[in-house]
Design a protein around this motif. Sequence first.
Motif, PDB file in Angstrom:
ATOM      1  N   LEU A 308      -4.452   1.848  -9.524  1.00 19.38           N
ATOM      2  CA  LEU A 308      -3.493   1.288  -8.483  1.00 19.38           C
ATOM      3  C   LEU A 308      -4.236   0.937  -7.321  1.00 19.38           C
ATOM      4  O   LEU A 308      -4.140   0.180  -6.505  1.00 19.38           O
ATOM      5  N   ALA A 309      -5.375   1.670  -6.809  1.00 14.64           N
ATOM      6  CA  ALA A 309      -6.275   1.314  -5.610  1.00 14.64           C
ATOM      7  C   ALA A 309      -6.719   0.042  -6.053  1.00 14.64           C
ATOM      8  O   ALA A 309      -7.068  -0.805  -4.788  1.00 14.64           O
ATOM      9  N   PHE A 310      -7.203  -0.393  -6.899  1.00 16.93           N
ATOM     10  CA  PHE A 310      -7.625  -1.699  -7.216  1.00 16.93           C
ATOM     11  C   PHE A 310      -6.390  -2.738  -7.019  1.00 16.93           C
ATOM     12  O   PHE A 310      -6.724  -3.838  -6.548  1.00 16.93           O
ATOM     13  N   LEU A 311      -5.413  -2.489  -7.402  1.00 19.07           N
ATOM     14  CA  LEU A 311      -4.459  -3.164  -7.355  1.00 19.07           C
ATOM     15  C   LEU A 311      -3.999  -3.481  -5.924  1.00 19.07           C
ATOM     16  O   LEU A 311      -3.525  -4.530  -5.481  1.00 19.07           O
ATOM     17  N   LEU A 312      -3.962  -2.490  -5.102  1.00 21.89           N
ATOM     18  CA  LEU A 312      -3.807  -2.246  -3.699  1.00 21.89           C
ATOM     19  C   LEU A 312      -5.031  -3.463  -2.930  1.00 21.89           C
ATOM     20  O   LEU A 312      -4.628  -4.303  -2.260  1.00 21.89           O
ATOM     21  N   PHE A 313      -6.111  -3.262  -3.565  1.00 21.15           N
ATOM     22  CA  PHE A 313      -7.282  -4.115  -3.058  1.00 21.15           C
ATOM     23  C   PHE A 313      -6.887  -5.540  -3.229  1.00 21.15           C
ATOM     24  O   PHE A 313      -7.046  -6.385  -2.364  1.00 21.15           O
ATOM     25  N   VAL A 314      -6.448  -5.702  -4.516  1.00 19.87           N
ATOM     26  CA  VAL A 314      -6.247  -7.256  -5.011  1.00 19.87           C
ATOM     27  C   VAL A 314      -4.848  -7.767  -3.849  1.00 19.87           C
ATOM     28  O   VAL A 314      -5.020  -8.851  -3.647  1.00 19.87           O
ATOM     29  N   VAL A 315      -3.850  -6.866  -3.811  1.00 23.28           N
ATOM     30  CA  VAL A 315      -2.775  -7.379  -3.176  1.00 23.28           C
ATOM     31  C   VAL A 315      -3.226  -7.630  -1.504  1.00 23.28           C
ATOM     32  O   VAL A 315      -2.908  -8.877  -0.931  1.00 23.28           O
ATOM     33  N   THR A 316      -4.152  -6.847  -1.058  1.00 21.09           N
ATOM     34  CA  THR A 316      -4.420  -7.069   0.304  1.00 21.09           C
ATOM     35  C   THR A 316      -5.271  -8.235   0.378  1.00 21.09           C
ATOM     36  O   THR A 316      -5.109  -9.167   1.318  1.00 21.09           O
ATOM     37  N   PHE A 317      -6.297  -8.704  -0.719  1.00 20.41           N
ATOM     38  CA  PHE A 317      -7.069  -9.708  -0.717  1.00 20.41           C
ATOM     39  C   PHE A 317      -6.433 -11.193  -0.694  1.00 20.41           C
ATOM     40  O   PHE A 317      -6.484 -11.849  -0.233  1.00 20.41           O
ATOM     41  N   ILE A 318      -5.175 -11.053  -1.501  1.00 22.40           N
ATOM     42  CA  ILE A 318      -4.227 -12.293  -1.789  1.00 22.40           C
ATOM     43  C   ILE A 318      -3.697 -12.686  -0.468  1.00 22.40           C
ATOM     44  O   ILE A 318      -3.476 -13.591  -0.157  1.00 22.40           O
ATOM     45  N   VAL A 319      -3.298 -11.339   0.295  1.00 18.57           N
ATOM     46  CA  VAL A 319      -2.513 -11.570   1.580  1.00 18.57           C
ATOM     47  C   VAL A 319      -3.339 -12.393   2.460  1.00 18.57           C
ATOM     48  O   VAL A 319      -3.007 -13.372   3.391  1.00 18.57           O
TER      49      VAL A 319
END
Length: 336
Positions: A308-319
């Motif tokens: 989940l932490a990695f997905l949060l990183f990915v979502v923030t990076f995409i934004v």
Amino acid sequence: MPEAALPVDVPEQRAARDARHDRLFSGVLKACALLVLAALLGAAFATLWGGRDAFQTFGWHFLVSSAWDPGNQDYGALVPVYGTLATSFIALLIAVPVSFGIALYLSEVAPRWLRTPVASAIELLAGIPSIIYGMWGLFIFAPFFAEHIKPWLTNYLGNNPDDGNPSWVATHLPFVGKLFASDYPFGASILTAGIVLAVMIIPFISSVMREVFHTVPTRLKESAYALGSSTWEVVWDIVLPYTRSAVIGGIFLGLGRALGETMAVTFVLGNAMDLSASLLDPGASIASTIANQFSEAVGLQKSALMALAFLLFVVTFIVLLIARLMLRRLASREGR
């Protein structure tokens, strides 16, 4: 008597020394930049490596599953990801127009004696720790929301009002009726968390907007006023085109803070790992799920939290990537 030694060529020696210092300074700056990049990649790799067991066990099903059952070792990321995106979108939907109004008032309309106190109050709000917002949301806003706001939303917008007769909105717009239908009696919900997040990011966005509005040359605005433009026309035709890149950057700065917020959301979101279409039901975000469960997690559950932490990183990076692309597109249009 021997002849005195010829003096060293001072200008050439100084030039060589300056060149060495420039190379050293450039190397130090490059190391600082690479250190930031290394920390970024290290954080991404650490979370990905920590969540490898969850990704290997569940595969792509981890991204679309709403299950979260530690007893049966069944985990999915859909509920936390949905909660993170929903609360952040609600916060942005509320915060952007309010922040724009604050910045516009302080830069164009407010009298001089009022600008400094209001601006100072906004800066103080930006410096308040997030846990204070969370406590305010839990003990003050959530009960008020449950007693006064939530009944009105369910009765006039939801499809299951207290009297059993759906409202006109719920009848003609079933999607809206589902968004505001809830039997949950308490105030903690996705909408509550979004409103608290909006209160948190308004000072950041409004401060950025106010500062960039002040960078507009006064002669441009005075020329527009001299031609008979109203305040709104000056803002729409002069101020916003001049500062739109910085304004968009400030908006995405607030969105990035909303996506990663932990404590304030944990207090008012309800922390229920259930997927619901209603904004008035409790939910969960990535940050709140990690904060609530990481201290007691072991084995596959810990790996799922790291995923989940990695997905949060990915979502923030995409934004942030979307923000960069928008800013680049605006810059290319301005260069035409």
